[in-house]
Motif scaffolding. Structure first.
Motif, mmCIF file in Angstrom:
data_model
loop_
_atom_site.group_PDB
_atom_site.id
_atom_site.type_symbol
_atom_site.label_atom_id
_atom_site.label_comp_id
_atom_site.label_asym_id
_atom_site.label_seq_id
_atom_site.Cartn_x
_atom_site.Cartn_y
_atom_site.Cartn_z
ATOM 1 N N GLN A 181 64.544 -46.869 20.929
ATOM 2 C CA GLN A 181 63.901 -45.573 20.734
ATOM 3 C C GLN A 181 64.924 -44.478 20.448
ATOM 4 O O GLN A 181 64.712 -43.622 19.594
ATOM 5 C CB GLN A 181 63.061 -45.193 21.965
ATOM 6 N N GLU A 186 68.942 -34.004 20.306
ATOM 7 C CA GLU A 186 67.545 -33.576 20.194
ATOM 8 C C GLU A 186 67.305 -32.139 20.630
ATOM 9 O O GLU A 186 66.188 -31.645 20.579
ATOM 10 C CB GLU A 186 66.635 -34.523 20.989
ATOM 11 N N SER A 190 64.995 -42.404 16.985
ATOM 12 C CA SER A 190 64.888 -40.946 17.059
ATOM 13 C C SER A 190 66.082 -40.282 16.378
ATOM 14 O O SER A 190 65.928 -39.322 15.621
ATOM 15 C CB SER A 190 64.789 -40.514 18.522
#
Length: 148
Positions: free
Chosen positions: A64, A13, A68
């Motif tokens: 999650q 990320e 993601s």
């Protein structure tokens, strides 16, 4: 310069991952290379914690993290498709980022890995570890490190 036909781009990320993606886009286009984007949902970050007390939190965390990662992979994949570059994605779970990246590199017989590095040094690097450093020392193929 070598001709690269199979390029692996590990992403997470962080913004530095997207810098590595930009380098991969340019190089893949110039080399007419196939690119695989990989994201690793790391092994349990709660090692040593009472599993039964936090099982719902772990389940939610992994759900999650996987969602993601899938969204990130699809977003990045579209950038390559728009530029006419052959691209695949891989989502790896249950292993460390280093293990996951090396496994995919070996499975696909890639010519080059392009990845970002946060450039941590000293105590911060020792405490956090460095996936880029691990890949550099363990990988037998060329690795292009993009730094912040």
């Amino acid at each position: 310069m070598s001709q690269y036909k199979q390029i692996l781009v590990p992403v997470d990320e962080s913004p530095i991952s997207y810098s590595a993606v930009e380098h991969a886009l340019a190089l893949a286009k110039s080399q007419d290379a196939h690119v695989t984007i990989v994201s690793v949902v790391a092994v349990d970050p709660f090692v040593g914690v009472d599993f039964y007390a936090i099982a719902p939190a772990i389940t939610e965390y992994f759900m999650q993290a996987e969602k993601s990662a899938q969204l990130r992979l699809e977003d990045i994949k579209q950038s390559f498709i728009r530029d006419g570059i052959e691209v695949d994605t891989r989502l790896v779970h249950g292993v460390s980022p280093t293990e996951g990246i090396l496994q995919v590199a070996d499975e696909l017989n890639v010519d080059l890995i392009i990845m970002g590095s946060h450039g941590h040094t000293g105590l911060k690097k020792a405490m956090l570890g460095s996936v880029a450093q691990n890949i550099l020392t363990q990988c037998p193929i060329p690795v292009l490190i993009v730094k912040e």
